[in-house]
Scaffold this active site. Structure first.
Site, PDB file in Angstrom:
ATOM      1  CE  LYS A   1      52.910 -43.537   2.823  1.00 30.89           C
ATOM      2  NZ  LYS A   1      52.617 -42.587   3.888  1.00 30.89           N
TER       3      LYS A   1
ATOM      4  NE  ARG B   1      47.803 -34.342   6.187  1.00 26.77           N
ATOM      5  CZ  ARG B   1      48.700 -35.192   5.747  1.00 26.77           C
ATOM      6  NH1 ARG B   1      49.972 -34.930   5.901  1.00 26.77           N
ATOM      7  NH2 ARG B   1      48.344 -36.304   5.146  1.00 26.77           N
TER       8      ARG B   1
ATOM      9  CG  HIS C   1      51.979 -38.135  12.590  1.00 32.37           C
ATOM     10  ND1 HIS C   1      53.217 -38.220  12.011  1.00 32.37           N
ATOM     11  CD2 HIS C   1      51.082 -38.387  11.594  1.00 32.37           C
ATOM     12  CE1 HIS C   1      53.090 -38.515  10.726  1.00 32.37           C
ATOM     13  NE2 HIS C   1      51.812 -38.611  10.445  1.00 32.37           N
TER      14      HIS C   1
HETATM   15  P1  ADP Z   1      49.746 -43.034   6.129  1.00 35.22           P
HETATM   16  O1  ADP Z   1      48.823 -43.698   7.093  1.00 35.22           O
HETATM   17  O2  ADP Z   1      49.083 -42.680   4.847  1.00 35.22           O
HETATM   18  O3  ADP Z   1      51.072 -43.684   5.972  1.00 35.22           O
HETATM   19  P2  ADP Z   1      50.900 -41.064   7.887  1.00 35.22           P
HETATM   20  O4  ADP Z   1      51.664 -42.068   8.617  1.00 35.22           O
HETATM   21  O5  ADP Z   1      51.665 -39.895   7.346  1.00 35.22           O
HETATM   22  O6  ADP Z   1      50.029 -41.594   6.720  1.00 35.22           O
HETATM   23  O7  ADP Z   1      49.747 -40.474   8.826  1.00 35.22           O
HETATM   24  C1  ADP Z   1      48.942 -41.259   9.646  1.00 35.22           C
HETATM   25  C2  ADP Z   1      47.691 -40.497   9.985  1.00 35.22           C
HETATM   26  O8  ADP Z   1      48.003 -39.189  10.496  1.00 35.22           O
HETATM   27  C3  ADP Z   1      46.770 -40.237   8.789  1.00 35.22           C
HETATM   28  O9  ADP Z   1      45.429 -40.306   9.231  1.00 35.22           O
HETATM   29  C4  ADP Z   1      47.090 -38.830   8.369  1.00 35.22           C
HETATM   30  O10 ADP Z   1      46.031 -38.203   7.694  1.00 35.22           O
HETATM   31  C5  ADP Z   1      47.322 -38.200   9.736  1.00 35.22           C
HETATM   32  N1  ADP Z   1      48.126 -36.996   9.618  1.00 35.22           N
HETATM   33  C6  ADP Z   1      49.265 -36.823   8.915  1.00 35.22           C
HETATM   34  N2  ADP Z   1      49.719 -35.560   9.015  1.00 35.22           N
HETATM   35  C7  ADP Z   1      48.833 -34.885   9.794  1.00 35.22           C
HETATM   36  C8  ADP Z   1      48.725 -33.526  10.263  1.00 35.22           C
HETATM   37  N3  ADP Z   1      49.611 -32.596   9.925  1.00 35.22           N
HETATM   38  N4  ADP Z   1      47.670 -33.211  11.052  1.00 35.22           N
HETATM   39  C9  ADP Z   1      46.762 -34.162  11.376  1.00 35.22           C
HETATM   40  N5  ADP Z   1      46.794 -35.436  10.957  1.00 35.22           N
HETATM   41  C10 ADP Z   1      47.816 -35.815  10.191  1.00 35.22           C
END
Ligand code: ADP
Length: 175
Positions: free
Chosen positions: A41, A90, A17
């Site tokens: 979630k 990813r 992130h």
């Molecule tokens: P969500 O929005 O589904 O709750 P997250 O908070 O985990 O998901 O992630 C927010 C954003 O960061 C999403 O676009 C997700 O694809 C991206 N993201 C999560 N993990 C990674 C990673 N390892 N590398 C790049 N982007 C990521």
């Protein structure tokens, strides 16, 4: 000035992130790094804790602002004058979800584009749910998160007590 929003649950943030937020800050004049206040979630960290981690991770980047929001992402994006929604990709599985989300958002707000940044190779396997699962099982997460997140995660897991795996939804690693 081109403003982008980088939305997500960030429960908690990890290095993948942070990498996306920092790279977005090189592309846009201003990045609003925004946590959904109540995603559908199981959350391990409160809104305030998630925001605190995000602020600590990018305190040195002057054009990133951290905040939370509720309701539709495009609604908030419009409110702050964002032209783009940044998301990270990813694996191919992410693509299908992001594609569907981008088209839905475009239908709601055609003036706002979704910009997907490819993950950096070293973070391709990292996700909040995987790192929580590894941490819950006593594994080493030091390569996935900044030290201040690792410390708080350990404390939170200790607070959860012996039935911690009942309290947090696990995905896969115990099979
Ligand atoms: P969500 O929005 O589904 O709750 P997250 O908070 O985990 O998901 O992630 C927010 C954003 O960061 C999403 O676009 C997700 O694809 C991206 N993201 C999560 N993990 C990674 C990673 N390892 N590398 C790049 N982007 C990521």
């Amino acid at each position: 000035m081109t403003i982008a929003i980088y939305p997500g649950s960030f429960d908690p943030i990890h290095n993948g992130h942070i990498d996306i937020a920092r790279r977005a800050a090189r592309l846009f004049d201003k990045v609003i790094w925004a946590a959904y206040d109540r995603p559908l979630k199981n959350l391990l960290f409160s809104e305030q804790e998630r925001l605190e981690f995000m602020r600590q991770a990018v305190g040195d980047v002057s054009n990133i602002e951290v905040c939370s929001y509720h309701g539709l992402t495009v609604g908030f994006a419009r409110q702050i004058g964002a032209r783009a929604i940044v998301r990270g990709l990813r694996v191919t599985y992410d693509f299908e979800i992001e594609y569907q989300m981008a088209l839905t958002n475009a239908q709601q707000a055609p003036e706002i584009d979704t910009v997907c940044l490819m993950t950096s190779m070293r973070y391709a396997f990292v996700s909040s749910s995987i790192l929580k699962e590894v941490a819950l099982a006593g594994g080493d997460i030091s390569e996935m998160v900044p030290p201040f997140v690792a410390t708080r995660l350990k404390q939170r897991i200790a607070q959860l007590g012996d039935d911690r795996t009942e309290k947090v939804k696990l995905v896969s690693l115990q099979e």
